[in-house]
Design a protein around this motif. Structure first.
Motif, short mmCIF file in Angstrom:
data_model
loop_
_atom_site.label_atom_id
_atom_site.label_comp_id
_atom_site.label_asym_id
_atom_site.label_seq_id
_atom_site.Cartn_x
_atom_site.Cartn_y
_atom_site.Cartn_z
N ARG A 61 -25.60 -14.82 -2.73
CA ARG A 61 -25.62 -14.15 -4.04
C ARG A 61 -24.27 -14.20 -4.74
O ARG A 61 -24.22 -14.30 -5.97
N LYS A 62 -23.19 -14.12 -4.01
CA LYS A 62 -21.87 -14.12 -4.67
C LYS A 62 -21.55 -15.45 -5.34
O LYS A 62 -21.16 -15.45 -6.51
N PRO A 63 -21.71 -16.58 -4.68
CA PRO A 63 -21.47 -17.84 -5.40
C PRO A 63 -22.46 -18.06 -6.55
O PRO A 63 -22.08 -18.54 -7.62
N ALA A 98 -23.42 -17.83 -12.41
CA ALA A 98 -24.15 -17.20 -13.52
C ALA A 98 -23.18 -16.58 -14.53
O ALA A 98 -23.39 -16.68 -15.74
N ILE A 99 -22.11 -15.96 -14.04
CA ILE A 99 -21.11 -15.38 -14.94
C ILE A 99 -20.45 -16.46 -15.78
O ILE A 99 -20.29 -16.32 -17.00
N ILE A 100 -20.09 -17.57 -15.15
CA ILE A 100 -19.50 -18.68 -15.89
C ILE A 100 -20.48 -19.21 -16.92
O ILE A 100 -20.12 -19.49 -18.06
N GLY A 101 -21.76 -19.32 -16.53
CA GLY A 101 -22.79 -19.77 -17.46
C GLY A 101 -22.96 -18.84 -18.64
O GLY A 101 -23.09 -19.29 -19.78
N ILE A 102 -22.95 -17.54 -18.38
CA ILE A 102 -23.07 -16.55 -19.46
C ILE A 102 -21.91 -16.71 -20.44
O ILE A 102 -22.10 -16.69 -21.66
N TRP A 117 -20.45 -9.70 -24.54
CA TRP A 117 -20.87 -10.56 -23.43
C TRP A 117 -20.74 -9.84 -22.08
O TRP A 117 -21.31 -10.27 -21.08
N ILE A 118 -20.01 -8.74 -22.06
CA ILE A 118 -19.81 -7.99 -20.82
C ILE A 118 -21.07 -7.21 -20.43
O ILE A 118 -21.28 -6.94 -19.25
N LEU A 133 -25.77 -7.84 -13.09
CA LEU A 133 -25.50 -9.05 -12.31
C LEU A 133 -24.54 -8.75 -11.16
O LEU A 133 -24.76 -9.18 -10.02
N LEU A 134 -23.48 -8.00 -11.43
CA LEU A 134 -22.53 -7.64 -10.37
C LEU A 134 -23.18 -6.73 -9.33
O LEU A 134 -22.92 -6.86 -8.14
N LEU A 135 -24.06 -5.83 -9.78
CA LEU A 135 -24.79 -4.97 -8.85
C LEU A 135 -25.68 -5.81 -7.94
O LEU A 135 -25.72 -5.60 -6.72
N TRP A 136 -26.36 -6.79 -8.52
CA TRP A 136 -27.20 -7.68 -7.73
C TRP A 136 -26.36 -8.48 -6.73
O TRP A 136 -26.77 -8.66 -5.58
#
Length: 68
Positions: free
Chosen positions: A6-8, A13-17, A51-52, A58-61
């Motif tokens: 999940r972390k990678p 996903a964060i970079i994509g967002i 965007w935050i 996402l971070l919780l997941w």
């Protein structure tokens, strides 16, 4: 304990967002460019912060495996 995938995946996903949001916001430049500075300033401020919003779930997941 085995490492979680999940972390990678979340980091990608964060970079994509960020990339998608940057493309969306910069595509609005022709419209926003015609606005006076006092209208542009709040637009860019909000666009730079909004965007935050999807990052919290996402971070919780990434940490727990749950969305809530």
């Amino acid at each position: 304990m085995t490492p979680s995938w999940r972390k990678p995946a979340g980091a990608l996903a964060i970079i994509g967002i960020i990339v998608v949001w940057a493309v969306v916001v910069t595509s609005l430049w022709p419209v926003v460019n015609g606005w006076p500075w006092f209208a542009q300033a709040p637009f860019w401020l909000v666009a730079g912060i909004i965007w935050i919003a999807p990052l919290k779930p996402l971070l919780l997941w990434m940490e727990t495996g749950r969305w809530r």
